[in-house]
Design an enzyme around this catalytic site. Structure first.
Site, PDB file in Angstrom:
ATOM      1  N   GLY A 155       4.866  -5.778   2.109  1.00 18.78           N
ATOM      2  CA  GLY A 155       4.955  -4.776   3.169  1.00 18.78           C
ATOM      3  C   GLY A 155       6.167  -3.876   3.173  1.00 18.78           C
ATOM      4  O   GLY A 155       6.207  -2.893   3.927  1.00 18.78           O
TER       5      GLY A 155
ATOM      6  N   GLU B 222       4.989 -11.325  -1.509  1.00 22.40           N
ATOM      7  CA  GLU B 222       3.889 -10.609  -2.167  1.00 22.40           C
ATOM      8  C   GLU B 222       4.077  -9.100  -2.117  1.00 22.40           C
ATOM      9  O   GLU B 222       3.265  -8.392  -1.519  1.00 22.40           O
ATOM     10  CB  GLU B 222       2.571 -10.902  -1.441  1.00 22.40           C
ATOM     11  CG  GLU B 222       2.135 -12.313  -1.402  1.00 22.40           C
ATOM     12  CD  GLU B 222       0.912 -12.507  -0.506  1.00 22.40           C
ATOM     13  OE1 GLU B 222       0.195 -13.478  -0.740  1.00 22.40           O
ATOM     14  OE2 GLU B 222       0.690 -11.702   0.425  1.00 22.40           O
ATOM     15  N   PRO B 223       5.122  -8.557  -2.718  1.00 21.68           N
ATOM     16  CA  PRO B 223       5.317  -7.109  -2.649  1.00 21.68           C
ATOM     17  C   PRO B 223       4.288  -6.350  -3.485  1.00 21.68           C
ATOM     18  O   PRO B 223       3.936  -6.780  -4.589  1.00 21.68           O
ATOM     19  CB  PRO B 223       6.724  -6.921  -3.230  1.00 21.68           C
ATOM     20  CG  PRO B 223       6.928  -8.104  -4.116  1.00 21.68           C
ATOM     21  CD  PRO B 223       6.150  -9.242  -3.515  1.00 21.68           C
ATOM     22  N   GLY B 224       3.812  -5.260  -2.961  1.00 23.23           N
ATOM     23  CA  GLY B 224       2.897  -4.399  -3.708  1.00 23.23           C
ATOM     24  C   GLY B 224       3.491  -3.005  -3.804  1.00 23.23           C
ATOM     25  O   GLY B 224       4.071  -2.603  -4.823  1.00 23.23           O
ATOM     26  N   ARG B 225       3.393  -2.271  -2.695  1.00 26.44           N
ATOM     27  CA  ARG B 225       3.843  -0.876  -2.655  1.00 26.44           C
ATOM     28  C   ARG B 225       5.279  -0.691  -3.147  1.00 26.44           C
ATOM     29  O   ARG B 225       5.546   0.157  -4.007  1.00 26.44           O
ATOM     30  CB  ARG B 225       3.733  -0.404  -1.194  1.00 26.44           C
ATOM     31  CG  ARG B 225       4.026   1.067  -0.968  1.00 26.44           C
ATOM     32  CD  ARG B 225       3.957   1.390   0.532  1.00 26.44           C
ATOM     33  NE  ARG B 225       2.650   1.133   1.101  1.00 26.44           N
ATOM     34  CZ  ARG B 225       1.607   1.962   1.055  1.00 26.44           C
ATOM     35  NH1 ARG B 225       1.724   3.122   0.474  1.00 26.44           N
ATOM     36  NH2 ARG B 225       0.440   1.628   1.615  1.00 26.44           N
TER      37      ARG B 225
ATOM     38  N   CYS C 261     -14.121  19.034  -1.838  1.00 23.16           N
ATOM     39  CA  CYS C 261     -14.749  19.814  -0.762  1.00 23.16           C
ATOM     40  C   CYS C 261     -14.429  19.237   0.610  1.00 23.16           C
ATOM     41  O   CYS C 261     -15.333  18.821   1.354  1.00 23.16           O
ATOM     42  CB  CYS C 261     -16.249  19.860  -0.985  1.00 23.16           C
ATOM     43  SG  CYS C 261     -16.684  20.631  -2.541  1.00 23.16           S
ATOM     44  N   GLU C 262     -13.168  19.160   0.934  1.00 25.21           N
ATOM     45  CA  GLU C 262     -12.710  18.652   2.227  1.00 25.21           C
ATOM     46  C   GLU C 262     -11.473  19.439   2.606  1.00 25.21           C
ATOM     47  O   GLU C 262     -10.552  19.563   1.778  1.00 25.21           O
ATOM     48  CB  GLU C 262     -12.273  17.178   2.129  1.00 25.21           C
ATOM     49  CG  GLU C 262     -13.326  16.187   1.777  1.00 25.21           C
ATOM     50  CD  GLU C 262     -14.208  15.801   2.944  1.00 25.21           C
ATOM     51  OE1 GLU C 262     -13.769  15.960   4.092  1.00 25.21           O
ATOM     52  OE2 GLU C 262     -15.347  15.373   2.678  1.00 25.21           O
TER      53      GLU C 262
ATOM     54  N   TYR D  11      -1.267   2.312  -4.698  1.00 19.29           N
ATOM     55  CA  TYR D  11      -2.527   2.568  -4.001  1.00 19.29           C
ATOM     56  C   TYR D  11      -3.220   3.869  -4.402  1.00 19.29           C
ATOM     57  O   TYR D  11      -4.272   4.184  -3.839  1.00 19.29           O
ATOM     58  CB  TYR D  11      -2.333   2.505  -2.465  1.00 19.29           C
ATOM     59  CG  TYR D  11      -1.902   1.119  -2.005  1.00 19.29           C
ATOM     60  CD1 TYR D  11      -2.823   0.082  -1.915  1.00 19.29           C
ATOM     61  CD2 TYR D  11      -0.577   0.840  -1.708  1.00 19.29           C
ATOM     62  CE1 TYR D  11      -2.435  -1.194  -1.533  1.00 19.29           C
ATOM     63  CE2 TYR D  11      -0.167  -0.433  -1.332  1.00 19.29           C
ATOM     64  CZ  TYR D  11      -1.103  -1.450  -1.239  1.00 19.29           C
ATOM     65  OH  TYR D  11      -0.712  -2.716  -0.860  1.00 19.29           O
TER      66      TYR D  11
HETATM   67  C1  PLP Z   1      -2.072 -10.162   2.128  1.00 17.23           C
HETATM   68  C2  PLP Z   1      -1.299  -9.035   1.583  1.00 17.23           C
HETATM   69  N1  PLP Z   1      -0.208  -9.294   0.857  1.00 17.23           N
HETATM   70  C3  PLP Z   1       0.523  -8.304   0.307  1.00 17.23           C
HETATM   71  C4  PLP Z   1       0.175  -6.988   0.506  1.00 17.23           C
HETATM   72  C5  PLP Z   1       1.037  -5.939  -0.129  1.00 17.23           C
HETATM   73  O1  PLP Z   1       1.566  -5.084   0.803  1.00 17.23           O
HETATM   74  P1  PLP Z   1       2.524  -3.917   0.310  1.00 17.23           P
HETATM   75  O2  PLP Z   1       1.780  -3.186  -0.745  1.00 17.23           O
HETATM   76  O3  PLP Z   1       2.739  -3.095   1.517  1.00 17.23           O
HETATM   77  O4  PLP Z   1       3.765  -4.560  -0.195  1.00 17.23           O
HETATM   78  C6  PLP Z   1      -0.943  -6.670   1.275  1.00 17.23           C
HETATM   79  C7  PLP Z   1      -1.307  -5.269   1.497  1.00 17.23           C
HETATM   80  O5  PLP Z   1      -1.685  -4.838   2.521  1.00 17.23           O
HETATM   81  C8  PLP Z   1      -1.708  -7.720   1.833  1.00 17.23           C
HETATM   82  O6  PLP Z   1      -2.784  -7.466   2.552  1.00 17.23           O
END
Ligand code: PLP
Length: 425
Positions: free
Chosen positions: A247, A285-288, A354-355, A383
């Site tokens: 997050g 669990e970092p993603g973004r 087309c939006e 994303y």
């Molecule tokens: C369960 C869970 N873990 C980790 C993430 C990764 O979040 P972020 O990409 O904001 O770090 C998400 C994304 O919404 C999620 O749903």
């Protein structure tokens, strides 16, 4: 090749290691943007592999230094591309997989199934069966139906390790569409319901209760909500594992000031020290924040229309970047060989779909944009690949890894034939 930093920190949103050639051309991973466009076409998503690897190490080393019994798992959903997952695996990270598709790519990337963490608020029988058959390390139980399915599918004599996802009741400041930890969230269970399900799991021969999971949302630019999410989880009892989610926000605009990985981990492990058992394992669990800044998208300017607003239309748009339309994420943009737009024209960069909502960047200064210019949009690593789509017959765009002046294609552009490939009749 002489390299200079343009004024105003314009380069600072591009992947770490980006630079500018003597003739003003942007270099990504040491590769000229015009050369990348000539070789791979536009639009193209260019990932600076070294920057991505460095970020993975920053997370892993940072967490290990603060909480040795810990693991970083990359939230694959932020960039569910086999080559990206492979980089994370090579850097020693686990993978958070949301559903069967991400299990498939994670395994293709060479991930050890034991290092996978399966998520989903509506996991089907097929996905639970995949988890069980492949020996996925942790299944995050979101609801009682997950437990029913696991009990029905996990073979006799085996037990699946699970975490239970808890709603911490923390409302972080971010867009409502990416908020998940608030009371009333569709993800996870409120503490009382979680406590009841935990008791059921503890009695089940097919499930092994390993711990709890919490995730407050995405693109959060303050560490406080993360720290606040720990106590509600701790109140449910002592377990071997606590997965504290992802997050952390990424830097998309010059004005954004997300906390550093260190500040984020300080807050999280500080709260963990206060509330969680010292011997517990912590997962993040970092993603973004792991991948956003490692990439930029290159577009070609197709038309410039001057009127009440100057529209600069490019050859991509919401087919390769849905972040703007979906939750209003602000990006910046620059002409690839004229990054410095001081005194430039304020324009709105739009896509080809087309939006009217197909806007990439509203109100951004560009230096005398004209047809044929290369436009670079930084911070598109998270994303964008994930939500790429075929709207208006869009061919999903390629992914190029650029490192030390060498570029290689890791996902090709879709072809016209790909658009027909699933037709049966
Ligand atoms: C369960 C869970 N873990 C980790 C993430 C990764 O979040 P972020 O990409 O904001 O770090 C998400 C994304 O919404 C999620 O749903």
């Amino acid at each position: 090749m002489a390299v200079t930093e343009p004024s105003g920190g314009l380069l600072s949103l591009f992947p770490p290691g980006s630079s500018v050639a003597a003739d003003g051309m942007l270099l990504l991973g040491g590769c000229r943007a015009d050369a990348l466009a000539a070789e791979f076409g536009t639009p193209a998503l260019v990932v600076c592999e070294a920057a991505m690897r460095a970020r993975a190490r920053e997370y892993a080393d940072g967490l290990a230094a603060r909480w040795p019994r810990s693991r970083v798992v990359f939230a694959s959903k932020a960039f569910p591309c086999t080559a990206v997952q492979r980089v994370m695996v090579e850097e020693g990270l686990g993978l958070d997989v949301a559903g069967g598709g991400e299990i498939v790519t994670a395994l293709a990337a060479g991930a050890d199934p034991a290092t996978l963490v399966l998520h989903g608020n509506a996991k089907g029988d097929e996905e639970i069966a995949m988890a069980s058959e492949h020996g996925i390390g942790l299944v995050v139980v979101d609801n009682a139906d997950d437990v029913d399915r696991l009990e029905a599918i996990v073979p006799a004599g085996r037990a699946q390790d699970v975490l239970v996802r808890v709603i911490p009741g923390v409302t972080a400041e971010t867009h409502a569409h990416v908020l998940t930890g608030h009371a009333g969230s569709k993800f996870g269970l409120a503490p009382a319901a979680a406590a009841e399900l935990i008791r059921r799991i503890e009695r089940s021969p097919r499930l092994r209760m390993q711990g709890l999971h919490v995730h407050v949302g995405s693109q959060i630019l303050d560490v406080e909500p993360f720290a606040q999410s720990v106590a509600p989880v701790a109140a449910l009892g002592e377990f071997p594992v606590y997965d504290l989610g992802g997050g952390l926000g990424a830097r998309y605009t010059y004005a954004d000031e997300p906390p550093s990985v260190g500040e984020y981990l300080d807050a999280l492990t500080g709260a963990a020290r206060e509330h969680l058992p010292a011997a517990a394992e912590i997962i993040v669990e970092p993603g973004r924040s792991m991948v956003a800044s490692a990439a930029a998208t290159l577009y070609r300017v197709v038309t410039v229309k001057r009127g009440a607003v100057t529209f600069v239309a490019v050859d991509g748009g919401m087919g390769d970047n849905l972040e703007v339309a979906l939750f209003g994420q602000r990006f910046e943009a620059a002409i690839a060989d004229r990054l410095d737009a001081t005194g430039g024209e304020i324009v709105t960069v739009v896509g080809r779909h087309c939006e009217s909502g197909d806007v990439l960047v509203e109100g951004v200064p560009l230096d005398a944009p004209r047809v044929g210019d290369l436009l670079a949009v930084p911070a598109t690593g998270a994303y964008c690949f994930t939500m790429a789509n075929n709207y208006n017959g869009n061919r999903r765009i390629p992914v190029v890894f650029a490192t030390d002046g060498a570029a290689r294609l890791v996902v090709r552009r879709e072809t016209w034939n790909d658009l027909l490939a699933r037709d049966i009749d």
